[in-house]
Write an enzyme that holds these catalytic residues in place. Structure first.
Site, PDB file in Angstrom:
ATOM      1  CB  SER A 126      -0.861  -0.041   1.265  1.00 39.25           C
ATOM      2  OG  SER A 126      -1.416   1.221   1.516  1.00 39.25           O
ATOM      3  CE1 TYR A 151      -3.997  -2.547   5.673  1.00 43.25           C
ATOM      4  CE2 TYR A 151      -3.483  -0.204   5.541  1.00 43.25           C
ATOM      5  CZ  TYR A 151      -3.766  -1.399   4.921  1.00 43.25           C
ATOM      6  OH  TYR A 151      -3.792  -1.459   3.553  1.00 43.25           O
ATOM      7  CE  LYS A 155      -1.548  -4.372   3.426  1.00 43.00           C
ATOM      8  NZ  LYS A 155      -1.844  -5.691   2.877  1.00 43.00           N
TER       9      LYS A 155
HETATM   10  N1  UFG Z   1     -13.097  10.882   3.463  1.00 45.12           N
HETATM   11  C1  UFG Z   1     -14.103  11.782   3.758  1.00 45.12           C
HETATM   12  N2  UFG Z   1     -15.285  11.288   4.225  1.00 45.12           N
HETATM   13  C2  UFG Z   1     -15.501   9.958   4.419  1.00 45.12           C
HETATM   14  C3  UFG Z   1     -14.458   9.043   4.116  1.00 45.12           C
HETATM   15  C4  UFG Z   1     -13.262   9.551   3.644  1.00 45.12           C
HETATM   16  O1  UFG Z   1     -13.946  13.000   3.614  1.00 45.12           O
HETATM   17  O2  UFG Z   1     -16.590   9.593   4.890  1.00 45.12           O
HETATM   18  C5  UFG Z   1     -11.827  11.398   2.935  1.00 45.12           C
HETATM   19  C6  UFG Z   1     -10.640  11.042   3.800  1.00 45.12           C
HETATM   20  O3  UFG Z   1     -10.485  11.988   4.829  1.00 45.12           O
HETATM   21  C7  UFG Z   1      -9.505  11.045   2.774  1.00 45.12           C
HETATM   22  C8  UFG Z   1     -10.182  10.575   1.487  1.00 45.12           C
HETATM   23  O4  UFG Z   1     -11.576  10.788   1.688  1.00 45.12           O
HETATM   24  O5  UFG Z   1      -9.041  12.344   2.583  1.00 45.12           O
HETATM   25  C9  UFG Z   1      -9.953   9.113   1.198  1.00 45.12           C
HETATM   26  O6  UFG Z   1     -10.281   8.374   2.354  1.00 45.12           O
HETATM   27  P1  UFG Z   1     -10.414   6.783   2.357  1.00 45.12           P
HETATM   28  O7  UFG Z   1     -10.795   6.382   3.736  1.00 45.12           O
HETATM   29  O8  UFG Z   1     -11.287   6.339   1.240  1.00 45.12           O
HETATM   30  O9  UFG Z   1      -8.950   6.298   1.972  1.00 45.12           O
HETATM   31  P2  UFG Z   1      -7.563   6.558   2.729  1.00 45.12           P
HETATM   32  O10 UFG Z   1      -6.699   7.288   1.751  1.00 45.12           O
HETATM   33  O11 UFG Z   1      -7.730   7.149   4.046  1.00 45.12           O
HETATM   34  O12 UFG Z   1      -7.110   5.065   2.989  1.00 45.12           O
HETATM   35  C10 UFG Z   1      -6.844   4.206   1.919  1.00 45.12           C
HETATM   36  C11 UFG Z   1      -7.124   2.759   2.335  1.00 45.12           C
HETATM   37  C12 UFG Z   1      -6.211   2.331   3.436  1.00 45.12           C
HETATM   38  C13 UFG Z   1      -4.786   2.605   3.084  1.00 45.12           C
HETATM   39  C14 UFG Z   1      -4.630   4.041   2.668  1.00 45.12           C
HETATM   40  C15 UFG Z   1      -3.260   4.312   2.171  1.00 45.12           C
HETATM   41  O13 UFG Z   1      -8.457   2.660   2.782  1.00 45.12           O
HETATM   42  O14 UFG Z   1      -6.358   0.947   3.602  1.00 45.12           O
HETATM   43  O15 UFG Z   1      -5.511   4.329   1.591  1.00 45.12           O
HETATM   44  O16 UFG Z   1      -2.855   3.293   1.349  1.00 45.12           O
HETATM   45  F1  UFG Z   1      -3.994   2.413   4.159  1.00 45.12           F
END
Ligand code: UFG
Length: 341
Positions: A126, A151, A155
């Protein structure tokens, strides 16, 4: 037909990769404990490809179970290892659950590969290993910084376990793929992302809000140092991501790898903000989303996107689908799953 074991093959990325494997002429054997997926996914794969893969319900963190399962499967050309826990927030509260499952399963798999002389493994890593990189886009040489969550740490440690094991043997070969943010669903809408309970990730939250299961999408922060103030990620269509595994597998099978352990970023090379994702969703679906801006989510980084040149040059891999394609496919999947026309 070359036989490929796909661990976590009924999960989100795993199931889409199984479809691409079958469509590329591989025989697929799935090992999954169904802890975060359902057996119905096998029917989805069959509807798309005409083939229902052989399936073993196994806890790969259990050495005995894993050993007896691997004993039943002969002549394996490669393993694609997806099976792992992946909820960042949960891992902070239950670190041992994550270390136990994600690390023991990898160790058990590699031990069995050595015992059976299976040569090739593709590992799901990741972009989380980069944390908040100082320089963007991130290349495979960007520094790995201390993980924010257990988590993320699993990785990083998994990559090290693979690296050290490969150094100690002659024949074992591995590729780690560092995924950016996978979104969307297969174009048939027969398989897609199926979060259990309230989604943590952006796109399932958006589609569940659009369908009425969630009242309102919360956008976590609009005070980041980005053009519109919301956080930026590199969102990759799940089908594109699945295809990257075929490219990586073929590289190992055709002995095109330069060294026995290689790492590739798998993203689009383009960053999009949360607001851009929301606006694109509204545009491609014609649906107005109910959302509000709230505080930042603890642990979130500000921005990241991939330098994809290494994957392009060495794997010949380039994404084909747009953000709009991915969001529309996620919406079509959500509608089909909820029986909405
Ligand atoms: N976000 C919102 N509202 C929500 C959910 C997410 O504004 O309800 C925002 C988050 O703050 C972030 C973006 O949308 O800025 C993406 O969030 P995600 O939760 O979809 O994804 P992340 O980048 O936080 O996490 C993903 C994977 C993880 C991994 C990470 C980095 O879910 O497993 O990428 O690889 F660790």
């Amino acid at each position: 037909m070359k036989k490929i074991i796909v661990t976590g093959g009924t999960g989100y990325i795993g199931s889409h990769t199984c479809v691409e494997l079958i469509n590329s002429g591989f025989e697929v054997i799935i090992i999954d404990d169904l802890s975060n997926s359902t057996i119905e996914v096998l029917n989805g794969i069959k509807k798309i490809t005409g083939i229902k893969p052989e399936f073993y319900k196994i806890d790969l963190a259990n050495a005995k179970e894993t050993f007896s399962c691997f004993n039943k499967i002969k002549n394996v050309s490669g393993i694609i290892h997806f099976a792992a826990y992946k909820a960042v927030g949960e891992s902070v509260n239950f670190p041992l659950k994550y270390y136990k499952n994600n690390l023991n399963s990898l160790i058990n798999i590699i031990e069995n590969m050595q015992e059976k002389s299976f040569k090739n493994i593709i590992f799901s890593s990741s972009c989380t290993v980069y944390g908040q990189a100082e320089k963007l886009p991130v290349t495979e040489q960007s520094p790995i910084i201390k993980a924010d969550s257990p988590y993320g740490n699993t990785k990083q440690i998994s990559e090290e376990i693979i690296y050290d094991t490969i150094k100690s043997t002659e024949y074992l070969k591995a590729i780690s793929l560092r995924y950016f943010n996978p979104i969307g669903a297969h174009e048939s809408s027969e398989i897609g992302e199926l979060p259990i309970g309230e989604p943590a990730n952006l796109v399932p939250y958006i589609t569940q809000t659009a369908v009425g299961i969630r009242k309102q999408l919360r956008i976590f922060g609009n005070d980041y140092n980005t053009p519109d103030g919301t956080a930026i990620r590199d969102y990759i269509h799940i089908t594109d991501l699945a295809k990257a595994h075929i490219a990586a597998l073929n590289r190992l099978l055709n002995k095109e790898n330069k060294i026995n352990y290689e790492v590739f970023n798998i993203g689009t090379g383009k960053g999009n903000s949360v607001l851009e994702v929301v606006k694109t969703f509204e545009k491609v679906t014609g649906i107005k989303l109910n959302y509000k801006i709230v505080n930042r989510r603890p642990g979130d980084i500000e921005k990241i996107w991939a330098d994809t040149s290494h994957a392009e040059k060495e794997l010949g891999f380039k994404t084909e689908k747009s953000l709009g394609d991915a969001l529309l496919s996620a919406w079509n999947w959500e509608k089909k799953y909820r029986n909405i026309t």
